[in-house]
Each structure stands twice: as structure tokens, then as C-alpha cells.
Enzyme design. Sequence first.
Site, PDB file in Angstrom:
ATOM      1  N   GLY A  15       4.812   1.084 -11.842  1.00  0.00           N
ATOM      2  CA  GLY A  15       5.751   1.292 -10.739  1.00  0.00           C
ATOM      3  C   GLY A  15       7.145   1.713 -11.136  1.00  0.00           C
ATOM      4  N   SER A  16       7.288   2.396 -12.291  1.00  0.00           N
ATOM      5  CA  SER A  16       8.648   2.826 -12.657  1.00  0.00           C
ATOM      6  C   SER A  16       9.158   3.879 -11.669  1.00  0.00           C
ATOM      7  CB  SER A  16       8.707   3.324 -14.093  1.00  0.00           C
ATOM      8  OG  SER A  16       8.073   4.571 -14.240  1.00  0.00           O
ATOM      9  N   ASN A  17       8.259   4.736 -11.166  1.00  0.00           N
ATOM     10  CA  ASN A  17       8.688   5.709 -10.154  1.00  0.00           C
ATOM     11  C   ASN A  17       9.025   5.016  -8.832  1.00  0.00           C
ATOM     12  OD1 ASN A  17       8.495   8.704 -11.024  1.00  0.00           O
ATOM     13  ND2 ASN A  17       6.740   7.705 -11.984  1.00  0.00           N
ATOM     14  N   LEU A  95      -7.967   9.363  -4.963  1.00  0.00           N
ATOM     15  CA  LEU A  95      -7.887  10.592  -4.163  1.00  0.00           C
ATOM     16  C   LEU A  95      -7.611  10.230  -2.710  1.00  0.00           C
ATOM     17  CD1 LEU A  95     -10.754  13.101  -5.006  1.00  0.00           C
ATOM     18  CD2 LEU A  95      -8.284  13.430  -5.212  1.00  0.00           C
ATOM     19  N   ILE A  96      -6.699  10.962  -2.080  1.00  0.00           N
ATOM     20  CA  ILE A  96      -6.436  10.759  -0.651  1.00  0.00           C
ATOM     21  C   ILE A  96      -7.557  11.438   0.137  1.00  0.00           C
ATOM     22  CG2 ILE A  96      -4.818  11.314   1.223  1.00  0.00           C
ATOM     23  CD1 ILE A  96      -3.680   9.204  -0.657  1.00  0.00           C
ATOM     24  N   ASN A 110       3.081  13.941  -4.010  1.00  0.00           N
ATOM     25  CA  ASN A 110       2.604  13.303  -5.240  1.00  0.00           C
ATOM     26  C   ASN A 110       3.440  13.776  -6.423  1.00  0.00           C
ATOM     27  OD1 ASN A 110       0.798  11.809  -6.949  1.00  0.00           O
ATOM     28  ND2 ASN A 110      -0.268  13.717  -7.475  1.00  0.00           N
ATOM     29  N   HIS A 112       3.062  14.217 -10.707  1.00  0.00           N
ATOM     30  CA  HIS A 112       2.038  14.242 -11.753  1.00  0.00           C
ATOM     31  C   HIS A 112       2.692  14.636 -13.081  1.00  0.00           C
ATOM     32  CE1 HIS A 112      -1.984  14.460 -13.389  1.00  0.00           C
ATOM     33  NE2 HIS A 112      -1.635  15.579 -13.996  1.00  0.00           N
TER      34      HIS A 112
END
Length: 190
Positions: A15-17, A95-96, A110, A112
Site C-alpha cells: 500500500g505505498s501507493n 482483473l476488474i 490503474n 503498473h
Amino acid sequence: MTRKVKIAVFASGSGSNFGAIEEACRNGALHAEIVVMVTNKPDAYVVERAKKAGIQVAAFCPKDFSTKDAYEEAILGTLREVDVEWLILAGYMRLIGQHLLSAYPSRIVNIHPSLLPSFPGKDAIGQAIEQGVKITGVTVHLVDEGMDTGPILAQRAVAVIDGDVDKTAEAIHAVEHELYKETLIELFSR
Ligand code: GAR
């Protein structure tokens, strides 16, 4: 002052983002409010981060649902309760599906850790190093039904450091935190 954009951050890992986005919301750089953090991993470190920041945590284990639709319907119920406008994926490793895609058309973002379309999927940094590339990077994109596909919003190059995954990952994460913030600021000001 216009009202803040209500966002849900989806995450499965450290969870750094999530932390960087939460900080940008708190210090006013990003005119948004994280109204819920959605995770498929109740024991991920991001859960602790969210709790510490006083943000609602919604944990859903896919194995508790008979279908992907049922899983996403449960998530959607929570998102509607708190009037979420945008879904921000930050290390959400699933995957959504169609259910969420049709509820939030062109409103799912998203990040990446590669210059897409190179190295989609898991362990993008390891894949890049394995292939011997000297420059990799970060991509922020709108989400479609594919794996790390969809219209690209922003990209930034990052040099591979000494062919080393950990050193390169550290550099990539620093760029991710900055690029995600900048891209969301621009997106929400449209
Ligand atoms: C980030 O590097 C993000 O780009 C990546 O997961 C990491 C999560 O780190 N996402 C993907 O690979 C999506 N396919 P974090 O939990 O510290 O934010």
C-alpha cells in the site's frame, strides 16, 4: 471551493501507493477524498495503513463468493453506499470484471510498474530485468477488461539499476508515487 472527488482505492499489498494518494488528499495537493479502501487481502499491510489514516476498509475475499459477478456486486454495494465516483487501483492484483467496468465506465484508473504494453501482469520489474532491458518505467492508464491494458494517461521512464530488482523497485516506487498523484490531479481537474 469545489467539492472533493470521492474515490475508492483498491489495493492488495503493502500500500505505498495508497499511502502516497492518502497523503496527497490530506495535504490538499489532490482535491479528492478516499471514502473507502477496498482489498481482496484482509491481512495485507495496506489495511493497517488505511486504519491508521482513519479510512473505511472494505475487505472481500473472492473465495467467499460463488462467481466473479457476485464478488463484484458485493463491492459495488459498498461503493454505492459511500457514493464513490472513481476507482483507483493501487497494486490491486485482480482483473476488474464486467460488473465494475459497466458501473464505472472510463472511471477506473490503474498504475503498473513498466512501460506498457511491455511487461504486463505480475512481477513486471522482474520480467524487465530478466529480459535485460536498461530502461523500464511506470504507466498510469484507464482500465478495460484486459490485464494492464486500456488507454494510457501517463508514462515515465526509470533506468534499471545494476540489474537489481530491489534497487530498481525502489526507484520505480518513488516515481509511481509522484506520477500517480500528478495524473490524478490532472484527471480530476478536467
Ligand atoms: C506497484 O508497483 C504497482 O504498480 C503494482 O503493484 C505495486 C503495489 O505496490 N501493480 C501492478 O503490478 C498491477 N499489475 P504498493 O502496494 O506499495 O502500492
